[in-house]
Design a protein around this motif. Structure first.
Motif, mmCIF file in Angstrom:
data_model
loop_
_atom_site.group_PDB
_atom_site.id
_atom_site.type_symbol
_atom_site.label_atom_id
_atom_site.label_comp_id
_atom_site.label_asym_id
_atom_site.label_seq_id
_atom_site.Cartn_x
_atom_site.Cartn_y
_atom_site.Cartn_z
ATOM 1 N N ALA A 276 21.661 58.070 117.686
ATOM 2 C CA ALA A 276 21.137 59.239 118.392
ATOM 3 C C ALA A 276 19.691 59.420 117.979
ATOM 4 O O ALA A 276 19.359 59.247 116.801
ATOM 5 C CB ALA A 276 21.943 60.479 118.035
ATOM 6 N N GLY B 69 16.245 62.116 118.330
ATOM 7 C CA GLY B 69 15.874 63.497 118.658
ATOM 8 C C GLY B 69 14.697 63.490 119.616
ATOM 9 O O GLY B 69 13.664 62.880 119.327
ATOM 10 N N ARG C 210 23.531 57.815 105.277
ATOM 11 C CA ARG C 210 23.661 58.734 106.421
ATOM 12 C C ARG C 210 24.627 59.874 106.071
ATOM 13 O O ARG C 210 25.533 59.732 105.257
ATOM 14 C CB ARG C 210 24.124 58.027 107.697
ATOM 15 N N ALA D 125 12.425 61.101 110.321
ATOM 16 C CA ALA D 125 13.428 60.270 111.000
ATOM 17 C C ALA D 125 13.474 60.663 112.470
ATOM 18 O O ALA D 125 13.724 61.811 112.821
ATOM 19 C CB ALA D 125 14.786 60.441 110.358
ATOM 20 N N ILE D 126 13.199 59.689 113.329
ATOM 21 C CA ILE D 126 13.277 59.953 114.770
ATOM 22 C C ILE D 126 14.723 59.839 115.216
ATOM 23 O O ILE D 126 15.158 60.476 116.158
ATOM 24 C CB ILE D 126 12.486 58.916 115.579
ATOM 25 N N GLY D 127 15.446 58.961 114.550
ATOM 26 C CA GLY D 127 16.825 58.772 114.978
ATOM 27 C C GLY D 127 17.602 57.974 113.953
ATOM 28 O O GLY D 127 17.032 57.467 112.977
ATOM 29 N N PHE E 294 18.518 71.548 119.583
ATOM 30 C CA PHE E 294 17.623 70.404 119.750
ATOM 31 C C PHE E 294 18.314 69.426 120.684
ATOM 32 O O PHE E 294 19.515 69.544 120.953
ATOM 33 C CB PHE E 294 17.298 69.758 118.394
ATOM 34 N N GLY F 12 9.887 70.185 113.503
ATOM 35 C CA GLY F 12 10.790 69.050 113.754
ATOM 36 C C GLY F 12 12.259 69.357 113.478
ATOM 37 O O GLY F 12 13.095 68.454 113.545
ATOM 38 N N ARG F 13 12.588 70.599 113.150
ATOM 39 C CA ARG F 13 13.995 70.957 112.896
ATOM 40 C C ARG F 13 14.295 72.275 113.602
ATOM 41 O O ARG F 13 13.647 73.282 113.338
ATOM 42 C CB ARG F 13 14.229 71.094 111.387
ATOM 43 N N TYR F 14 15.228 72.230 114.521
ATOM 44 C CA TYR F 14 15.515 73.395 115.357
ATOM 45 C C TYR F 14 17.006 73.676 115.333
ATOM 46 O O TYR F 14 17.797 72.842 114.897
ATOM 47 C CB TYR F 14 15.040 73.135 116.807
ATOM 48 N N ARG G 19 11.375 65.172 118.259
ATOM 49 C CA ARG G 19 10.604 64.352 117.306
ATOM 50 C C ARG G 19 9.941 63.156 117.989
ATOM 51 O O ARG G 19 8.862 62.737 117.602
ATOM 52 C CB ARG G 19 11.507 63.891 116.159
ATOM 53 N N GLN H 287 19.253 65.507 121.954
ATOM 54 C CA GLN H 287 19.412 64.115 121.533
ATOM 55 C C GLN H 287 19.653 63.221 122.741
ATOM 56 O O GLN H 287 20.302 63.618 123.712
ATOM 57 C CB GLN H 287 20.612 63.965 120.589
ATOM 58 N N ARG I 160 22.737 73.188 115.627
ATOM 59 C CA ARG I 160 23.035 73.203 114.190
ATOM 60 C C ARG I 160 22.333 74.398 113.571
ATOM 61 O O ARG I 160 21.135 74.598 113.773
ATOM 62 C CB ARG I 160 22.550 71.919 113.500
HETATM 63 P P1 AMP Z 1 21.704 62.955 113.102
HETATM 64 O O1 AMP Z 1 22.658 63.279 114.228
HETATM 65 O O2 AMP Z 1 21.679 64.017 112.028
HETATM 66 O O3 AMP Z 1 21.846 61.578 112.591
HETATM 67 O O4 AMP Z 1 20.251 63.025 113.734
HETATM 68 C C1 AMP Z 1 19.751 62.060 114.613
HETATM 69 C C2 AMP Z 1 18.387 62.540 115.075
HETATM 70 O O5 AMP Z 1 18.505 63.783 115.764
HETATM 71 C C3 AMP Z 1 17.397 62.850 113.939
HETATM 72 O O6 AMP Z 1 16.750 61.692 113.494
HETATM 73 C C4 AMP Z 1 16.454 63.798 114.617
HETATM 74 O O7 AMP Z 1 15.519 63.124 115.438
HETATM 75 C C5 AMP Z 1 17.381 64.590 115.508
HETATM 76 N N1 AMP Z 1 17.797 65.838 114.832
HETATM 77 C C6 AMP Z 1 18.863 66.048 114.036
HETATM 78 N N2 AMP Z 1 18.928 67.337 113.646
HETATM 79 C C7 AMP Z 1 17.866 67.951 114.213
HETATM 80 C C8 AMP Z 1 17.378 69.295 114.208
HETATM 81 N N3 AMP Z 1 17.995 70.259 113.558
HETATM 82 N N4 AMP Z 1 16.257 69.553 114.917
HETATM 83 C C9 AMP Z 1 15.609 68.580 115.611
HETATM 84 N N5 AMP Z 1 16.034 67.313 115.655
HETATM 85 C C10 AMP Z 1 17.136 66.997 114.981
#
Ligand code: AMP
Length: 425
Positions: free
Chosen positions: A313, A315, A266, A288-290, A133, A128-130, A318, A135, A121
């Motif tokens: 899902a 991460g 969400r 948020a871990i997931g 990343f 914590g944001r890459y 995290r 999943q 993305r």
């Molecule tokens: P999502 O698919 O956006 O619901 O994300 C589910 C989980 O994926 C999040 O809670 C994070 O643990 C992880 N996650 C989502 N986007 C990122 C990101 N850009 N970098 C690292 N972890 C991410």
């Protein structure tokens, strides 16, 4: 060096000296991935692997054009054949695509699938944001009942418990069925439209196509504008309410702690009924871990059967960061059970074959190939954290003898070469 990792990416390497980056060590990744897949298999989930890139259309349709992911964050490019491709930003759409394409519904009416892999993305990198990343996630396809929602959440908690994580909180909500959601979305739009100027710029853009998402906003301006807004709960029909109540009763019976968060919707368009997010107190602003929820209409949107699905899902970055911040007991890095040093040509030939044989007993065995002095070779054994070192010289070999050093106790003893083999094989 002027060529470095692209912004928002990082390497996972065997040894990391910076304590704040310990979570990037490959053996820890292996450890958590093993716990993920072990738990998923115990719950009856099978692994699925799909391509890292897909046709862009899949995500536009599957994730929704109004979502942040599709509108702002996708790595999209034209391939050499002029087709638009996208590096997968999430995997639910890909899993559904594979399910429909392979007609998996013909094999069984229920499919429980898990995956582990990188997602992409284009977001502003921060702790914590890459941009790349990883999943771990699951999709349970074919059951619309609340038990399926609760089972998926149970799996999520079971994994976290096995990893030793504490202070977990499940935020949960119901966004109702399509009809309740649409009615609520319309009411929210009508409530917010006269206050459009008071909303953040992001929320002003969301007002038309992704109104529900405004509820998730972290901007204080939006919080203020939302005071007195209609509540999603009031728009749920009886069926959605009963369904949600049953999910909560099941979670109670498993003693899974949760907090009903009426503002949780969400980010993606495809959710209906149960949605949830797992947080921990230790991962700062990106706490948020997931997250996950139910997406009953998604498969049909992608041209498949109308099969209900629920999943989540998490991460991996995290998860590992939270484990380290919480001082969870981590496994030690695996190191050589035996490190073999040969002194002389005959000994070297013998040791090469001995190393090969010893590995058959599933032991981690390394042979020293350097021609340095013994002292320096022992130093390498120490750096590699070998538990024992076997030193074989040409003369000792003739007598079927060698020296075995215990690197932890710092003791050494003479051993017969036949017995060392026996003790390992
Ligand atoms: P999502 O698919 O956006 O619901 O994300 C589910 C989980 O994926 C999040 O809670 C994070 O643990 C992880 N996650 C989502 N986007 C990122 C990101 N850009 N970098 C690292 N972890 C991410």
């Amino acid at each position: 060096m002027d060529i470095t990792t692209p912004k928002g990416t990082y390497d996972i390497i065997p040894d990391e000296v910076d304590p704040s980056l310990m979570w990037r060590q490959s053996y820890l990744w292996h450890y958590v991935e093993t716990i993920f897949s072990k738990n998923a298999k115990n719950f009856g989930f099978d692994e699925i692997r799909t391509p890292l890139f897909e046709r862009t259309e899949l995500f536009k349709r599957g994730v929704g054009e109004g979502s942040d992911i599709v509108s702002k964050e996708m790595y999209t490019f034209d391939d050499k054949g002029g087709r638009s491709m996208t590096l997968r930003p999430e995997m639910t759409a890909s899993v559904m695509r594979a399910f429909v394409e392979k007609s998996l519904h013909n094999i069984s009416s229920v499919h429980k699938l898990f995956y582990i892999g990188p997602m992409f993305r284009y977001d502003r990198p921060q702790a914590g944001r890459y941009r790349q990343f990883f999943q771990f996630g699951v999709e349970a396809i074919g059951n619309a009942c609340p038990e399926q929602d609760a089972e998926v959440i149970d799996l999520l908690f079971s994994i976290c418990k096995d990893l030793g994580l504490n202070n977990l909180m499940l935020n949960i909500n119901s966004v109702g069925d399509k009809e309740s959601r649409a009615n609520f979305s319309q009411a929210l739009k009508e409530f917010l439209t006269p206050k459009k100027d008071k909303l953040s710029l992001d929320s002003q853009n969301r007002l038309l196509n992704n109104t529900l998402r405004i509820l998730d906003s972290k901007d204080p301006k939006d919080h203020e504008a939302l005071i007195g807004a209609p509540s999603l709960n009031d728009f749920l029909n009886e069926e959605s309410k009963e369904n949600f109540a049953k999910v909560l009763r099941l979670l109670d019976s498993l003693e899974i702690p949760y907090h009903i968060n009426e503002k949780l919707v969400r980010g993606l368009d495809y959710y209906n009924k149960t949605v949830f997010e797992l947080t921990t107190s230790s991962t700062g602003s990106q706490n948020a871990i997931g997250g996950g929820g139910r997406y009953d209409g998604l498969m049909k949107t992608l041209g498949g059967q109308d099969l209900p699905s629920v999943g989540f899902a998490i991460g991996i970055e995290r998860i590992l960061q939270a484990m380290i911040q919480q001082n969870v007991d981590l496994p030690a890095k695996p190191s050589a059970d035996l490190y073999i040093i040969a002194l002389g040509d005959l000994a070297s030939n013998f040791a090469f074959k001995l190393t090969h044989d010893m590995r058959k007993a599933s032991k981690i065995v390394e042979m020293d190939f350097s021609s340095k002095k013994l002292k320096d070779r022992l130093k390498i054994a120490d750096q590699r954290r070998a538990k024992k070192v076997l030193i074989i010289g040409d003369d000792e070999l003739k007598n079927n003898k060698a020296e075995l050093k215990d690197m932890l106790l710092r003791t050494s003893q003479e051993v017969s070469l036949s017995s060392i083999k026996d003790s390992f094989l």
